[in-house]
Structures are given as structure tokens and as C-alpha cells.
Design a protein around this motif. Structure first.
Motif, short mmCIF file in Angstrom:
data_model
loop_
_atom_site.label_atom_id
_atom_site.label_comp_id
_atom_site.label_asym_id
_atom_site.label_seq_id
_atom_site.Cartn_x
_atom_site.Cartn_y
_atom_site.Cartn_z
N MET A 164 12.83 39.47 57.85
CA MET A 164 13.62 38.65 56.93
C MET A 164 13.72 37.23 57.49
O MET A 164 14.38 37.00 58.51
CB MET A 164 15.02 39.24 56.76
N THR A 187 16.29 35.20 53.20
CA THR A 187 17.70 35.07 52.81
C THR A 187 18.03 33.60 52.73
O THR A 187 17.82 32.85 53.70
CB THR A 187 18.65 35.85 53.74
N ASP A 228 22.33 34.06 51.21
CA ASP A 228 22.94 33.90 52.52
C ASP A 228 24.25 33.15 52.34
O ASP A 228 24.30 31.93 52.52
CB ASP A 228 21.95 33.11 53.40
N ALA A 247 15.30 33.96 58.02
CA ALA A 247 16.70 33.52 57.90
C ALA A 247 16.82 32.08 58.36
O ALA A 247 15.85 31.49 58.82
CB ALA A 247 17.60 34.44 58.73
N THR A 284 23.36 38.38 52.72
CA THR A 284 23.64 38.36 54.16
C THR A 284 24.89 37.51 54.38
O THR A 284 25.05 36.45 53.78
CB THR A 284 22.46 37.78 54.98
N SER A 309 15.77 39.41 61.73
CA SER A 309 15.97 38.10 61.10
C SER A 309 15.61 36.96 62.05
O SER A 309 16.48 36.50 62.82
CB SER A 309 17.42 37.94 60.66
N THR A 319 20.00 40.29 64.07
CA THR A 319 20.19 38.86 63.77
C THR A 319 19.99 37.99 65.01
O THR A 319 19.77 38.50 66.11
CB THR A 319 21.60 38.65 63.14
N ASN A 364 20.51 45.18 60.72
CA ASN A 364 19.83 43.89 60.61
C ASN A 364 19.94 43.22 61.98
O ASN A 364 21.04 42.86 62.40
CB ASN A 364 20.50 43.06 59.51
#
Ligand code: E4P
Length: 218
Positions: A165, A187, A6, A167, A26, A131, A111, A109
Motif C-alpha cells: 500500500m 491510500t 487517508d 502511503a 487508513t 505501507s 506502517t 497493516n
């Protein structure tokens, strides 16, 4: 559980790539800004440089907040690199843009996810990955990892293909917890990747092995 980096810092990505454990990267506008990248063309060049180092998905975030802008940007981003995941926020406009872009077979993705409901909507809109932001939820007194676990178990129960994912990871304990919670990917900042490797007993043990060997062979 796969590990992504990340960051938009080239040195960190280069070092991570050398380790052979980084499966993707990411980025987001804040990470780009941290590296002094403030123009769209510079972001594009940085993403292309990252793609030369990492043979995996690179998440590239849109900077528009309206549906049309997100769709236009998403359709442009997919021509930048071989394996792009267009990063769209968990907003009304983001979900709408997601539904359009995923119909074009563009990988998305989702987010800034802070609730199971947002993840359910992203999955319906065809997101490749969602995420949940663990650290930012913890910061406001919510249990970020519980969100990862809830989304992962619901997706598993209903056989939802969207990956989870973890995050906004802040430390190496988050990685262990994310793996236990059923995240497909975490990530992580470069500093956390280093924390995952380092252990004082490994260092002490390695020093001792080499000392013992030197003594025996001298
Ligand atoms: C995820 O893709 C985001 O870039 C990131 O994890 C945000 O983390 P932060 O809360 O540390 O900014």
C-alpha cells in the motif's frame, strides 16, 4: 490498484463513500489528533463511525510502543469493527507484536515502512499489507516511489502474499506512479482524491457540450 482514504475526517469519508471508489480507510494518531480526537474512547467511536460509512478495511493504529501494549491494543481493536487492520509500526516491538497477532488471524497493516528490509521482515511476520511512506522519503531526499517498486517487484518474484500500500501520498502524480510501480493499494488524502478527478479540459468540454446543446435546442 485500489484506493483508500487517508483521513479521520468524517465529512471527507462521507463524500468519498458517496463517490463509490473508496475501498478502505487508513487512520493514524496524527490524523485523529487533527480532528480533535485525543482519547482512546473517542478514537474508538470515530473508527466505528468510519466503519458505518465504508464497507472495507479500516486501519487503526496502536498507540503503545512496547510489545505487550501493542498486542493488548490489537486484540481490543479487532472487536471494534467488522473489518479492522491493526496498524503496527516497523519497529522491533512492532514486528514482534505482528508475529503474535497474525498467528491469531488478526490482519495487520505494517506502517512507517522506509526500507525493503523492513517490508521483508513484516511479510515474514505475516503482515496483510505493508505501507511504504512515499512522501516522507521524498522529503528527506530519497526516492519514495522506488521503494514501492522494489517491494512490489520482490514480493511478486517470491510470490509473497503481503499487499503493498503506497502511503504518505502527496499528489495525484504519486497515484499514477504508485500504480505503475505495482502497488496493490494507494491510500490518499481527500485533496488528492479530488485532484485525481479534476481536469480543466473535462470542465471546459462539459461546459461546451451543454452550451452547444442549449443553442441547438433553443
Ligand atoms: C498511512 O497509513 C499514513 O496514515 C499516512 O499515509 C501518512 O502520511 P503523511 O506522511 O502525509 O503523514
Amino acid at each position: 490498484m485500489e484506493l483508500f482514504l487517508d483521513t479521520a475526517n468524517m465529512d471527507e469519508i462521507r463524500q468519498g463513500a458517496r463517490l463509490g471508489v473508496v475501498r478502505g480507510v487508513t487512520t493514524n494518531p496524527s490524523l485523529a489528533a487533527k480532528e480533535g480526537i485525543g482519547k482512546f474512547e473517542a478514537y474508538k467511536s470515530a473508527v466505528q463511525e468510519i466503519a458505518e460509512m465504508i464497507d472495507g478495511p479500516i486501519s487503526v493504529e496502536v498507540i503503545s510502543s512496547d510489545v505487550e501494549g501493542m498486542i493488548t491494543e490489537g486484540r481490543d481493536i479487532v472487536n471494534w469493527i467488522p473489518n479492522p487492520w491493526v496498524k503496527l509500526p516497523s519497529t522491533i516491538a512492532g514486528i514482534e507484536a505482528m508475529a503474535v497477532l497474525t498467528k491469531d488471524n488478526i490482519k495487520v497493516n505494517q506502517t512507517l515502512c522506509f526500507s525493503v528490509n523492513q517490508a521483508l521482515l513484516g511479510a515474514q511476520a505475516g503482515a496483510t499489507v505493508v505501507s511504504p511512506f512515499v512522501g516522507r522519503l521524498d522529503d528527506v531526499g530519497h526516492d519514495g516511489m522506488q521503494l514501492v517498486e522494489d517491494i512490489a517487484s520482490i514480493f511478486q518474484r517470491y510470490n509473497v502474499k503481503t499487499k503493498v500500500m503506497a502511503a504518505s501520498i502527496r499528489n495525484s502524480l504519486h497515484c499514477v506512479a504508485a500504480a505503475k510501480a505495482g502497488a496493490d493499494i494507494s491510500t490518499v488524502p481527500f485533496s488528492v482524491l479530488m485532484q485525481m478527478i479534476k481536469h480543466p479540459l473535462t470542465d471546459a468540454g462539459q461546459t461546451r457540450f451543454l452550451q452547444d446543446w442549449q443553442q441547438a435546442s433553443s
